[in-house]
Design a protein around this motif. Sequence first.
Motif, mmCIF file in Angstrom:
data_model
loop_
_atom_site.group_PDB
_atom_site.id
_atom_site.type_symbol
_atom_site.label_atom_id
_atom_site.label_comp_id
_atom_site.label_asym_id
_atom_site.label_seq_id
_atom_site.Cartn_x
_atom_site.Cartn_y
_atom_site.Cartn_z
ATOM 1 N N TYR A 27 -43.254 13.988 20.529
ATOM 2 C CA TYR A 27 -41.964 14.475 21.022
ATOM 3 C C TYR A 27 -40.885 14.222 19.974
ATOM 4 C CZ TYR A 27 -41.110 9.523 22.035
ATOM 5 O OH TYR A 27 -40.959 8.167 21.924
ATOM 6 N N GLY A 28 -39.885 15.112 19.940
ATOM 7 C CA GLY A 28 -38.741 14.948 19.051
ATOM 8 C C GLY A 28 -39.088 14.878 17.584
ATOM 9 N N ASP A 29 -40.155 15.575 17.161
ATOM 10 C CA ASP A 29 -40.645 15.422 15.793
ATOM 11 C C ASP A 29 -40.448 16.658 14.922
ATOM 12 O OD1 ASP A 29 -42.480 16.765 17.450
ATOM 13 O OD2 ASP A 29 -44.151 16.315 16.119
ATOM 14 N N LEU A 30 -39.796 17.720 15.468
ATOM 15 C CA LEU A 30 -39.681 18.958 14.708
ATOM 16 C C LEU A 30 -38.221 19.386 14.559
ATOM 17 C CD1 LEU A 30 -42.603 20.956 16.362
ATOM 18 C CD2 LEU A 30 -42.643 19.790 14.150
ATOM 19 N N THR A 31 -37.931 19.987 13.412
ATOM 20 C CA THR A 31 -36.578 20.466 13.139
ATOM 21 C C THR A 31 -36.431 21.922 13.571
ATOM 22 O OG1 THR A 31 -37.143 21.269 10.940
ATOM 23 C CG2 THR A 31 -36.464 18.959 11.120
ATOM 24 N N GLU A 32 -35.188 22.399 13.564
ATOM 25 C CA GLU A 32 -34.924 23.805 13.882
ATOM 26 C C GLU A 32 -35.659 24.725 12.921
ATOM 27 O OE1 GLU A 32 -31.163 26.976 13.804
ATOM 28 O OE2 GLU A 32 -30.772 24.817 13.993
ATOM 29 N N ILE A 33 -35.621 24.407 11.636
ATOM 30 C CA ILE A 33 -36.290 25.249 10.638
ATOM 31 C C ILE A 33 -37.793 25.297 10.890
ATOM 32 C CG2 ILE A 33 -36.862 25.441 8.194
ATOM 33 C CD1 ILE A 33 -34.086 24.360 7.555
ATOM 34 N N GLN A 34 -38.399 24.160 11.188
ATOM 35 C CA GLN A 34 -39.838 24.135 11.470
ATOM 36 C C GLN A 34 -40.180 24.966 12.701
ATOM 37 O OE1 GLN A 34 -40.024 19.759 11.536
ATOM 38 N NE2 GLN A 34 -41.683 19.879 10.024
ATOM 39 N N LEU A 41 -40.346 30.406 16.843
ATOM 40 C CA LEU A 41 -39.526 30.216 18.045
ATOM 41 C C LEU A 41 -38.054 30.473 17.719
ATOM 42 C CD1 LEU A 41 -41.242 27.037 19.550
ATOM 43 C CD2 LEU A 41 -41.695 29.445 20.032
ATOM 44 N N ASN A 42 -37.728 31.723 17.481
ATOM 45 C CA ASN A 42 -36.335 32.081 17.213
ATOM 46 C C ASN A 42 -35.553 32.244 18.514
ATOM 47 O OD1 ASN A 42 -36.245 32.513 14.159
ATOM 48 N ND2 ASN A 42 -38.028 33.738 14.750
ATOM 49 N N TYR A 43 -36.138 33.010 19.432
ATOM 50 C CA TYR A 43 -35.499 33.216 20.733
ATOM 51 C C TYR A 43 -36.226 32.348 21.758
ATOM 52 C CZ TYR A 43 -33.385 35.537 24.744
ATOM 53 O OH TYR A 43 -32.684 35.802 25.894
ATOM 54 N N PHE A 248 -43.188 28.592 28.173
ATOM 55 C CA PHE A 248 -43.822 27.684 27.208
ATOM 56 C C PHE A 248 -42.918 27.435 26.008
ATOM 57 C CE2 PHE A 248 -47.449 29.534 29.510
ATOM 58 C CZ PHE A 248 -48.089 28.362 29.916
ATOM 59 N N ARG A 249 -42.114 28.415 25.634
ATOM 60 C CA ARG A 249 -41.194 28.234 24.519
ATOM 61 C C ARG A 249 -40.159 27.158 24.860
ATOM 62 N NH1 ARG A 249 -41.535 33.139 21.405
ATOM 63 N NH2 ARG A 249 -39.373 33.064 20.711
ATOM 64 N N ILE A 250 -39.634 27.214 26.084
ATOM 65 C CA ILE A 250 -38.669 26.208 26.534
ATOM 66 C C ILE A 250 -39.326 24.841 26.603
ATOM 67 C CG2 ILE A 250 -37.284 25.448 28.508
ATOM 68 C CD1 ILE A 250 -36.723 28.431 29.079
ATOM 69 N N TRP A 251 -40.518 24.778 27.175
ATOM 70 C CA TRP A 251 -41.250 23.508 27.298
ATOM 71 C C TRP A 251 -41.443 22.877 25.924
ATOM 72 C CZ3 TRP A 251 -46.446 23.217 30.512
ATOM 73 C CH2 TRP A 251 -46.918 21.890 30.502
ATOM 74 N N PHE A 252 -41.966 23.668 24.975
ATOM 75 C CA PHE A 252 -42.244 23.143 23.637
ATOM 76 C C PHE A 252 -40.973 22.670 22.968
ATOM 77 C CE2 PHE A 252 -43.524 23.434 19.127
ATOM 78 C CZ PHE A 252 -44.739 22.761 19.166
ATOM 79 N N LEU A 253 -39.894 23.440 23.085
ATOM 80 C CA LEU A 253 -38.629 23.063 22.459
ATOM 81 C C LEU A 253 -38.072 21.772 23.062
ATOM 82 C CD1 LEU A 253 -35.921 24.726 20.823
ATOM 83 C CD2 LEU A 253 -35.152 23.941 23.056
ATOM 84 N N LEU A 254 -38.048 21.675 24.388
ATOM 85 C CA LEU A 254 -37.512 20.471 25.031
ATOM 86 C C LEU A 254 -38.305 19.236 24.625
ATOM 87 C CD1 LEU A 254 -36.784 21.846 28.618
ATOM 88 C CD2 LEU A 254 -35.076 20.969 27.007
ATOM 89 N N GLN A 255 -39.586 19.403 24.429
ATOM 90 C CA GLN A 255 -40.439 18.274 24.059
ATOM 91 C C GLN A 255 -40.359 17.939 22.569
ATOM 92 O OE1 GLN A 255 -44.569 18.668 25.264
ATOM 93 N NE2 GLN A 255 -45.272 17.412 23.564
ATOM 94 N N ARG A 256 -40.397 18.943 21.700
ATOM 95 C CA ARG A 256 -40.627 18.675 20.279
ATOM 96 C C ARG A 256 -39.386 18.763 19.383
ATOM 97 N NH1 ARG A 256 -46.158 19.409 19.213
ATOM 98 N NH2 ARG A 256 -45.647 18.545 17.149
ATOM 99 N N TYR A 257 -38.332 19.444 19.840
ATOM 100 C CA TYR A 257 -37.137 19.601 19.011
ATOM 101 C C TYR A 257 -36.397 18.276 18.898
ATOM 102 C CZ TYR A 257 -32.700 21.760 17.397
ATOM 103 O OH TYR A 257 -31.575 22.110 16.697
#
Length: 282
Positions: A27-34, A41-43, A248-257
């Motif tokens: 969790y919390g391990d990825l940047t916006e660019i990644q 995951l642009n949108y 799934f896009r929201i789930w992944f973002l909330l977890q990993r961003y």
Amino acid sequence: MAALQLPCTIFKTQNWMDDYSARDMRYGDLTEIQLKTHYGLNYISDRADPWTLTKHSAFDNPRSMFCCSMRPAGDKITREQCATILFDEFRMLSRQFSLYGPYRYLIEKMITHMQYRNGAPFRDISLDRALKEQIVRDTSSENSTRLRLDKAFNTFIDWDNKNYPMKNKDDLRKAIAFGKLPKFDRLKDNFNGMGITVHDTWATHITLKTLQIDNERYRAVVHYKVQDHFGLDDDDILKEKFRTFNFFRIWFLLQRYKLFGYKPFMTNMEATVEITGGRHDV
């Protein structure tokens, strides 16, 4: 002949219980660019843009006829407000995977758990009930761990001494290993809420609690402890069939961003089943 001492754990998966190092527990391990370049995951959301922290309108939705022509600037929101909006949309979108049945509310409950419980393990009596139903109602003689254990008990019990021989302990493990562990990947699980809350499982421990043998009949009490992870890994989101869903896009973002980093958690289930049979059962 030495008898098996009970209670006895007769099966464990190679995956560990409480494995917080698993890939879907990051969790919390990825940047916006990644997230944009590697995962595409642009949108993310129809309601908010987590990259600019603004609210969305119909002009922003790429599936809308109004998109990309006149695009007024959305209202600015805080990180906390954005997370709240995304979690609300996350819950709303989950309903497409939980259309009916007694377990349809579980996914929303688990999403809320992710939002507020900071990675604490999750238990719910409904999950235990679903697990027991899956075990008991599996009537496949080839796949059902319950029926395969029944066959092993019938074959290897020492009927004269009324015990199960220690030397045949591994035959119980083999009976389970060559079957199919309980999981929720049936067609109906795609719509009753269990497929999206659990689907596959991560770790399973099966324990023979008691074994009573009398009058050429036996009664075994078997306990299943099953654990899953409520989290997504790279393989999940890189599958086209998942990445196309905002859910799934929201789930992944909330977890990993890095901006959010909401913790995934362990989903724990337990069930105790009774297996009975006789020496002369076919």
